[in-house]
Design a protein around this motif. Sequence first.
Motif, mmCIF file in Angstrom:
data_model
loop_
_atom_site.group_PDB
_atom_site.id
_atom_site.type_symbol
_atom_site.label_atom_id
_atom_site.label_comp_id
_atom_site.label_asym_id
_atom_site.label_seq_id
_atom_site.Cartn_x
_atom_site.Cartn_y
_atom_site.Cartn_z
ATOM 1 N N VAL A 34 0.866 -1.173 0.000
ATOM 2 C CA VAL A 34 0.000 0.000 0.000
ATOM 3 C C VAL A 34 0.906 1.227 0.000
ATOM 4 C CG1 VAL A 34 -1.674 1.331 1.350
ATOM 5 C CG2 VAL A 34 -1.882 -1.153 1.212
ATOM 6 N N LYS A 35 0.680 2.106 -0.961
ATOM 7 C CA LYS A 35 1.457 3.340 -1.036
ATOM 8 C C LYS A 35 0.551 4.492 -0.625
ATOM 9 C CE LYS A 35 4.702 1.593 -4.334
ATOM 10 N NZ LYS A 35 5.602 1.894 -5.415
ATOM 11 N N VAL A 36 1.027 5.250 0.350
ATOM 12 C CA VAL A 36 0.256 6.366 0.884
ATOM 13 C C VAL A 36 1.082 7.641 0.822
ATOM 14 C CG1 VAL A 36 -1.113 4.909 2.440
ATOM 15 C CG2 VAL A 36 0.987 5.963 3.275
ATOM 16 N N ARG A 37 0.392 8.759 0.874
ATOM 17 C CA ARG A 37 1.045 10.063 0.933
ATOM 18 C C ARG A 37 0.625 10.728 2.242
ATOM 19 N NH1 ARG A 37 -0.572 11.976 -3.657
ATOM 20 N NH2 ARG A 37 1.271 11.240 -4.727
ATOM 21 N N LEU A 38 1.602 11.067 3.051
ATOM 22 C CA LEU A 38 1.335 11.818 4.269
ATOM 23 C C LEU A 38 1.223 13.287 3.881
ATOM 24 C CD1 LEU A 38 3.837 10.043 6.651
ATOM 25 C CD2 LEU A 38 1.364 9.743 6.580
ATOM 26 N N THR A 39 0.219 13.972 4.415
ATOM 27 C CA THR A 39 -0.016 15.358 4.045
ATOM 28 C C THR A 39 -0.099 16.236 5.290
ATOM 29 O OG1 THR A 39 -2.421 15.085 4.028
ATOM 30 C CG2 THR A 39 -1.269 14.675 1.953
ATOM 31 N N GLY A 40 -0.161 17.542 5.062
ATOM 32 C CA GLY A 40 -0.255 18.481 6.171
ATOM 33 C C GLY A 40 0.993 18.427 7.033
ATOM 34 N N ARG A 41 0.805 18.528 8.326
ATOM 35 C CA ARG A 41 1.947 18.521 9.246
ATOM 36 C C ARG A 41 2.665 17.182 9.265
ATOM 37 N NH1 ARG A 41 0.152 21.351 14.696
ATOM 38 N NH2 ARG A 41 2.325 21.951 14.872
ATOM 39 N N CYS A 42 1.969 16.106 8.897
ATOM 40 C CA CYS A 42 2.601 14.778 8.879
ATOM 41 C C CYS A 42 3.718 14.711 7.834
ATOM 42 C CB CYS A 42 1.576 13.685 8.574
ATOM 43 S SG CYS A 42 0.432 13.383 9.916
ATOM 44 N N LYS A 43 3.563 15.487 6.778
ATOM 45 C CA LYS A 43 4.531 15.453 5.678
ATOM 46 C C LYS A 43 5.922 15.898 6.136
ATOM 47 C CE LYS A 43 3.931 18.425 2.343
ATOM 48 N NZ LYS A 43 3.447 19.093 1.126
ATOM 49 N N THR A 44 5.989 16.859 7.028
ATOM 50 C CA THR A 44 7.278 17.400 7.449
ATOM 51 C C THR A 44 7.670 17.005 8.871
ATOM 52 O OG1 THR A 44 6.192 19.442 8.150
ATOM 53 C CG2 THR A 44 7.072 19.380 5.902
ATOM 54 N N CYS A 45 6.851 16.230 9.511
ATOM 55 C CA CYS A 45 7.113 15.850 10.903
ATOM 56 C C CYS A 45 8.292 14.873 10.985
ATOM 57 C CB CYS A 45 5.864 15.196 11.497
ATOM 58 S SG CYS A 45 6.107 14.599 13.178
ATOM 59 N N PRO A 46 9.227 15.104 11.915
ATOM 60 C CA PRO A 46 10.352 14.184 12.063
ATOM 61 C C PRO A 46 9.929 12.800 12.574
ATOM 62 C CG PRO A 46 10.456 15.929 13.717
ATOM 63 C CD PRO A 46 9.329 16.262 12.789
ATOM 64 N N MET A 47 8.726 12.700 13.106
ATOM 65 C CA MET A 47 8.222 11.414 13.616
ATOM 66 C C MET A 47 7.352 10.684 12.584
ATOM 67 S SD MET A 47 9.498 11.310 16.632
ATOM 68 C CE MET A 47 8.566 10.121 17.557
ATOM 69 N N SER A 48 7.329 11.149 11.350
ATOM 70 C CA SER A 48 6.409 10.598 10.356
ATOM 71 C C SER A 48 6.636 9.112 10.088
ATOM 72 C CB SER A 48 6.467 11.388 9.044
ATOM 73 O OG SER A 48 7.740 11.289 8.453
ATOM 74 N N GLN A 49 7.881 8.643 10.113
ATOM 75 C CA GLN A 49 8.133 7.223 9.874
ATOM 76 C C GLN A 49 7.598 6.364 11.014
ATOM 77 O OE1 GLN A 49 9.125 5.522 7.102
ATOM 78 N NE2 GLN A 49 8.820 7.554 6.240
ATOM 79 N N GLN A 50 7.702 6.867 12.248
ATOM 80 C CA GLN A 50 7.130 6.132 13.380
ATOM 81 C C GLN A 50 5.612 6.102 13.281
ATOM 82 O OE1 GLN A 50 9.699 8.225 13.648
ATOM 83 N NE2 GLN A 50 11.119 7.544 15.202
ATOM 84 N N THR A 51 5.026 7.210 12.857
ATOM 85 C CA THR A 51 3.572 7.257 12.674
ATOM 86 C C THR A 51 3.156 6.289 11.580
ATOM 87 O OG1 THR A 51 3.481 9.560 13.386
ATOM 88 C CG2 THR A 51 1.627 8.753 12.065
ATOM 89 N N LEU A 52 3.910 6.271 10.495
ATOM 90 C CA LEU A 52 3.597 5.378 9.378
ATOM 91 C C LEU A 52 3.629 3.927 9.832
ATOM 92 C CD1 LEU A 52 3.053 5.253 6.279
ATOM 93 C CD2 LEU A 52 5.508 4.859 6.040
ATOM 94 N N ARG A 53 4.680 3.526 10.509
ATOM 95 C CA ARG A 53 4.827 2.126 10.935
ATOM 96 C C ARG A 53 3.916 1.786 12.120
ATOM 97 N NH1 ARG A 53 6.135 1.134 6.611
ATOM 98 N NH2 ARG A 53 8.151 1.651 5.795
ATOM 99 N N GLY A 54 3.939 2.630 13.133
ATOM 100 C CA GLY A 54 3.253 2.317 14.379
ATOM 101 C C GLY A 54 1.748 2.475 14.337
ATOM 102 N N SER A 55 1.259 3.299 13.447
ATOM 103 C CA SER A 55 -0.182 3.536 13.389
ATOM 104 C C SER A 55 -0.783 3.103 12.059
ATOM 105 C CB SER A 55 -0.494 5.020 13.626
ATOM 106 O OG SER A 55 -0.049 5.417 14.890
ATOM 107 N N VAL A 56 -0.351 3.746 10.997
ATOM 108 C CA VAL A 56 -0.969 3.504 9.686
ATOM 109 C C VAL A 56 -0.759 2.061 9.241
ATOM 110 C CG1 VAL A 56 -1.015 4.220 7.262
ATOM 111 C CG2 VAL A 56 -0.682 5.940 9.049
#
Length: 76
Positions: A34-56
């Motif tokens: 599944v390929k997703v695009r993080l947008t808004g503040r998620c796009k530039t957040c330094p924790m985005s990879q943790q959010t991607l793995r841990g939540s999404v």
Amino acid sequence: MRDKVEAALAKVRPMLQADGGDVELVEITDKGIVKVRLTGRCKTCPMSQQTLRGSVERIILREVRGIKAVEAVEEA
């Protein structure tokens, strides 16, 4: 399968939106990626990879059979 992935994303979306971000489904490959695009503040957040793995990814893998992984893609 796309409907099931969208339903799984709907479960995680409120958490992302509460922090000013969001996620959009870009593609589901034949190999179950599944390929997703993080947008808004998620796009530039330094924790985005943790959010991607841990939540999404965690929610999508739990909710949708046949999905092997979730990857973030950048804007075209």
